[in-house]
Motif scaffolding. Structure first.
Motif, PDB file in Angstrom:
ATOM      1  N   SER A 117       0.877  -1.684  -0.315  1.00  0.00           N
ATOM      2  CA  SER A 117       0.165   0.305  -0.118  1.00  0.00           C
ATOM      3  C   SER A 117       0.713   1.423   0.096  1.00  0.00           C
ATOM      4  CB  SER A 117      -0.842  -0.373   1.374  1.00  0.00           C
ATOM      5  OG  SER A 117      -1.801  -1.193   1.558  1.00  0.00           O
ATOM      6  N   VAL A 118       2.021   0.906  -0.776  1.00  0.00           N
ATOM      7  CA  VAL A 118       2.657   2.296  -1.097  1.00  0.00           C
ATOM      8  C   VAL A 118       2.076   3.696  -1.977  1.00  0.00           C
ATOM      9  CG1 VAL A 118       5.049   3.468  -2.000  1.00  0.00           C
ATOM     10  CG2 VAL A 118       4.397   1.030  -0.550  1.00  0.00           C
ATOM     11  N   PRO A 119       2.331   4.599  -1.422  1.00  0.00           N
ATOM     12  CA  PRO A 119       1.209   5.663  -2.021  1.00  0.00           C
ATOM     13  C   PRO A 119       1.394   6.131  -3.494  1.00  0.00           C
ATOM     14  CG  PRO A 119       1.227   6.401   0.517  1.00  0.00           C
ATOM     15  CD  PRO A 119       1.869   4.613  -0.422  1.00  0.00           C
ATOM     16  N   VAL A 120       1.708   6.235  -5.067  1.00  0.00           N
ATOM     17  CA  VAL A 120       1.774   6.412  -5.752  1.00  0.00           C
ATOM     18  C   VAL A 120       0.846   6.877  -6.510  1.00  0.00           C
ATOM     19  CG1 VAL A 120       2.870   4.539  -6.630  1.00  0.00           C
ATOM     20  CG2 VAL A 120       0.390   4.040  -7.133  1.00  0.00           C
ATOM     21  N   LYS A 121       1.153   7.903  -7.973  1.00  0.00           N
ATOM     22  CA  LYS A 121      -0.084   8.866  -8.646  1.00  0.00           C
ATOM     23  C   LYS A 121       1.208   8.678 -10.100  1.00  0.00           C
ATOM     24  CE  LYS A 121      -0.447  13.787  -9.152  1.00  0.00           C
ATOM     25  NZ  LYS A 121      -0.012  14.949  -8.862  1.00  0.00           N
ATOM     26  N   LYS A 122       0.175   8.583 -10.516  1.00  0.00           N
ATOM     27  CA  LYS A 122      -0.062   8.460 -11.862  1.00  0.00           C
ATOM     28  C   LYS A 122      -0.303   9.543 -12.992  1.00  0.00           C
ATOM     29  CE  LYS A 122      -3.825   6.598 -14.745  1.00  0.00           C
ATOM     30  NZ  LYS A 122      -4.547   5.657 -15.013  1.00  0.00           N
ATOM     31  N   GLU A 123       0.425  10.078 -13.777  1.00  0.00           N
ATOM     32  CA  GLU A 123       0.953  10.716 -14.560  1.00  0.00           C
ATOM     33  C   GLU A 123       0.934  10.991 -15.972  1.00  0.00           C
ATOM     34  OE1 GLU A 123       4.115  13.330 -13.405  1.00  0.00           O
ATOM     35  OE2 GLU A 123       3.428  13.629 -11.495  1.00  0.00           O
ATOM     36  N   LEU A 124       0.571  11.541 -16.780  1.00  0.00           N
ATOM     37  CA  LEU A 124       0.149  10.896 -17.962  1.00  0.00           C
ATOM     38  C   LEU A 124       1.588  12.312 -19.213  1.00  0.00           C
ATOM     39  CD1 LEU A 124      -3.496  11.007 -19.555  1.00  0.00           C
ATOM     40  CD2 LEU A 124      -1.498   9.029 -19.350  1.00  0.00           C
ATOM     41  N   ILE A 125       2.838  12.059 -19.552  1.00  0.00           N
ATOM     42  CA  ILE A 125       3.394  13.040 -19.950  1.00  0.00           C
ATOM     43  C   ILE A 125       3.880  12.587 -21.625  1.00  0.00           C
ATOM     44  CG2 ILE A 125       5.996  13.782 -19.559  1.00  0.00           C
ATOM     45  CD1 ILE A 125       6.150  12.431 -17.121  1.00  0.00           C
ATOM     46  N   PHE A 126       3.934  14.340 -22.029  1.00  0.00           N
ATOM     47  CA  PHE A 126       4.191  13.899 -23.932  1.00  0.00           C
ATOM     48  C   PHE A 126       5.631  15.017 -23.848  1.00  0.00           C
ATOM     49  CE2 PHE A 126       4.144  16.461 -27.874  1.00  0.00           C
ATOM     50  CZ  PHE A 126       4.366  15.569 -28.840  1.00  0.00           C
ATOM     51  N   ASP A 127       6.292  14.677 -24.467  1.00  0.00           N
ATOM     52  CA  ASP A 127       7.533  14.869 -24.231  1.00  0.00           C
ATOM     53  C   ASP A 127       8.389  14.988 -26.269  1.00  0.00           C
ATOM     54  OD1 ASP A 127      10.443  15.777 -24.251  1.00  0.00           O
ATOM     55  OD2 ASP A 127      10.915  15.043 -22.477  1.00  0.00           O
ATOM     56  N   ALA A 128       8.154  15.759 -26.582  1.00  0.00           N
ATOM     57  CA  ALA A 128       7.877  14.985 -28.223  1.00  0.00           C
ATOM     58  C   ALA A 128       9.669  14.630 -28.316  1.00  0.00           C
ATOM     59  CB  ALA A 128       7.574  16.497 -28.880  1.00  0.00           C
ATOM     60  N   SER A 129      10.633  15.491 -27.473  1.00  0.00           N
ATOM     61  CA  SER A 129      12.126  14.962 -27.238  1.00  0.00           C
ATOM     62  C   SER A 129      12.299  13.711 -27.408  1.00  0.00           C
ATOM     63  CB  SER A 129      12.732  16.354 -27.125  1.00  0.00           C
ATOM     64  OG  SER A 129      12.567  15.508 -25.752  1.00  0.00           O
ATOM     65  N   LYS A 130      11.632  13.033 -27.210  1.00  0.00           N
ATOM     66  CA  LYS A 130      11.273  11.604 -26.788  1.00  0.00           C
ATOM     67  C   LYS A 130      10.718  10.534 -27.069  1.00  0.00           C
ATOM     68  CE  LYS A 130      13.314  12.373 -21.588  1.00  0.00           C
ATOM     69  NZ  LYS A 130      12.983  12.479 -20.375  1.00  0.00           N
ATOM     70  N   SER A 131       9.490  11.061 -27.119  1.00  0.00           N
ATOM     71  CA  SER A 131       8.590  10.275 -27.858  1.00  0.00           C
ATOM     72  C   SER A 131       7.331  10.926 -28.793  1.00  0.00           C
ATOM     73  CB  SER A 131       8.034   8.849 -27.460  1.00  0.00           C
ATOM     74  OG  SER A 131       7.289   8.231 -27.674  1.00  0.00           O
ATOM     75  N   GLU A 132       6.806  10.336 -30.058  1.00  0.00           N
ATOM     76  CA  GLU A 132       5.699  11.042 -30.518  1.00  0.00           C
ATOM     77  C   GLU A 132       4.191  10.567 -29.744  1.00  0.00           C
ATOM     78  OE1 GLU A 132       5.338   9.844 -34.602  1.00  0.00           O
ATOM     79  OE2 GLU A 132       6.770  10.454 -35.005  1.00  0.00           O
ATOM     80  N   ASN A 133       4.281   9.569 -29.174  1.00  0.00           N
ATOM     81  CA  ASN A 133       3.116   8.817 -27.769  1.00  0.00           C
ATOM     82  C   ASN A 133       3.379  10.198 -26.294  1.00  0.00           C
ATOM     83  OD1 ASN A 133       2.475   7.093 -30.343  1.00  0.00           O
ATOM     84  ND2 ASN A 133       4.272   5.960 -29.385  1.00  0.00           N
ATOM     85  N   VAL A 134       2.225   9.578 -25.989  1.00  0.00           N
ATOM     86  CA  VAL A 134       2.182   9.879 -24.316  1.00  0.00           C
ATOM     87  C   VAL A 134       2.597   8.889 -23.869  1.00  0.00           C
ATOM     88  CG1 VAL A 134       0.633  11.093 -22.516  1.00  0.00           C
ATOM     89  CG2 VAL A 134      -0.476  11.439 -24.859  1.00  0.00           C
ATOM     90  N   GLN A 135       3.239   8.981 -22.447  1.00  0.00           N
ATOM     91  CA  GLN A 135       4.053   8.085 -21.773  1.00  0.00           C
ATOM     92  C   GLN A 135       2.672   8.259 -20.255  1.00  0.00           C
ATOM     93  OE1 GLN A 135       7.852   9.225 -21.158  1.00  0.00           O
ATOM     94  NE2 GLN A 135       9.081   7.917 -23.111  1.00  0.00           N
TER      95      GLN A 135
END
Length: 386
Positions: A344-362
């Motif tokens: 039960s370790v608290p985690v936080k989900k995030e959506l990241i878009f970085d065009a320099s790394k990938s064309e997709n949302v991570q």
């Protein structure tokens, strides 16, 4: 007539003479006191610790010039089990062992068996805990596989018996065995045998079937000794892997960490005290692989770990993980051990878009590595499966 004042002066003079006489009569007592004080400062002082490492409350640590391999036997006397194995990330391990040897007065030939086949013989250190005057005068590392070729090599210019394919038997001095056996018989004749069905040797010619250090050990007295031996070996490495299971809304996660120790050093270590060091170790390529380091600087332990699991602490510029129970590392075995377990370790989900790394949302999961969140141990690098 002597006055009272004269008596006082005579008494003071007598006391002074007695004090000077005591100093010269017992010169050794002063020396013992100084030595004891020096030992106390070295071991128990607030700023000076063992093995020439000076430390204070600051982060800076001064290392005194010393034998660069002195760390090999440091602390060996405190080992609970007879064997301690410290494994580094990249094909390197430090082995410390305690064994009993029966020695006679004078020079003894000692066969120290069951060492790693990939040992670095130049790193071997030997210490007799009962008598510091015991010393290794000569060391040979031998690892012979009992085979026909090895035996034939050992018996060149010696007598053997050979049976050829047709059944004829010849006994003579072995001159060669390259592409066939050449013997010089007792009557002086030389025979060449190309097809051999059997070799017979009078003895094993001192062949050793296991990795062995053969020592010439000088001992000033006879008796049983506790000997501490340390050496470096290749053929061992370790890595970490993690498994994370999240809940339905990705707000909490159960985390399991495992370490895998791969042992292909050429021997088995029974019930060893196991330590793992995370960090890049500087190794000299020429003439042989070596490790230059320093003894552990005592610092606060950052993670208690599960009972019987690993405890982490600082180790020079590395992280040291110590298993709290003995473990057996078999040769040619990959052993997996639990590193951590947190629920039960608290985690936080995030959506990241970085065009320099990938064309997709991570999609990433962030968590805080702290005791309050159920973790708090510096985690060694490894693959995470979510």
């Amino acid at each position: 007539m002597i006055s009272r004042k004269s008596y006082v002066w005579l008494s003071l003079v007598f006391i002074g003479i007695a004090a000077i006489t005591a100093v010269f009569a017992y010169p050794g007592s002063t020396g013992k006191t100084v030595q004891a004080d020096e030992a106390e400062i070295t071991v128990n002082g607030s700023e000076i610790i063992t093995n020439g490492i000076i430390s204070s409350s600051s982060i800076v640590t001064k290392v005194q010039p010393s034998n660069p391999l002195k760390f090999l036997t440091a602390g060996a006397a405190e080992i609970d089990s007879a064997t301690e194995v410290t494994v580094y990330n990249h094909n390197l391990a430090l082995v410390k062992e305690r064994r009993k040897l029966d020695l006679n007065t004078g020079v003894n030939t000692v066969e120290y068996t069951d060492v790693a086949a990939r040992i670095d013989p130049t790193s071997v250190m030997f210490e007799d805990t009962k008598n510091k005057n015991t010393a290794v005068l000569e060391q040979n590392y031998e690892y012979d596989l009992v085979s026909s070729d090895k035996l034939l090599d050992k018996f060149l210019d010696k007598e053997i018996t050979v049976t050829e394919k047709e059944g004829d038997t010849y006994t003579g001095t072995l001159l060669s065995h390259d592409g066939g056996v050449v013997l010089r018989l007792s009557d002086g004749k030389v025979v060449s045998i190309t097809e051999v069905s059997k070799f017979e040797f009078p003895d094993s010619a001192g062949l050793l079937t296991r990795p062995t250090l053969v020592w010439q050990v000088y001992s000033p007295v006879a008796g049983s000794r506790d000997v501490l031996t340390s050496y470096l070996t290749e053929g061992m490495t370790w890595n970490a892997d993690y498994i994370i299971k999240t809940n339905a809304d990705d707000t909490k996660a159960d985390i399991r960490g495992w370490v895998s120790i791969d042992n292909w050093a050429g021997t088995t270590y029974e019930e060893a005290k196991l330590k793992l060091v995370a960090g890049e170790v500087h190794r000299v390529a020429v003439p042989q692989s070596s490790y230059y380091g320093n003894e552990v600087a005592e610092e606060e332990v950052g993670y208690d770990g599960a009972k019987g699991g690993f405890v982490e602490e600082s180790f020079f510029e590395y992280h040291l993980y110590t298993l709290e129970r003995p473990a057996t590392l078999k040769n040619n075995q990959v052993k997996q051990l639990s590193l951590l377990s947190a629920d039960s370790v608290p985690v936080k989900k995030e959506l990241i878009f970085d065009a320099s790394k990938s064309e997709n949302v991570q999609v990433v999961l962030n968590l805080t590595n702290s005791k309050e969140k159920g973790l708090g141990m510096p985690l060694p690098a490894g693959v995470v499966s979510i």
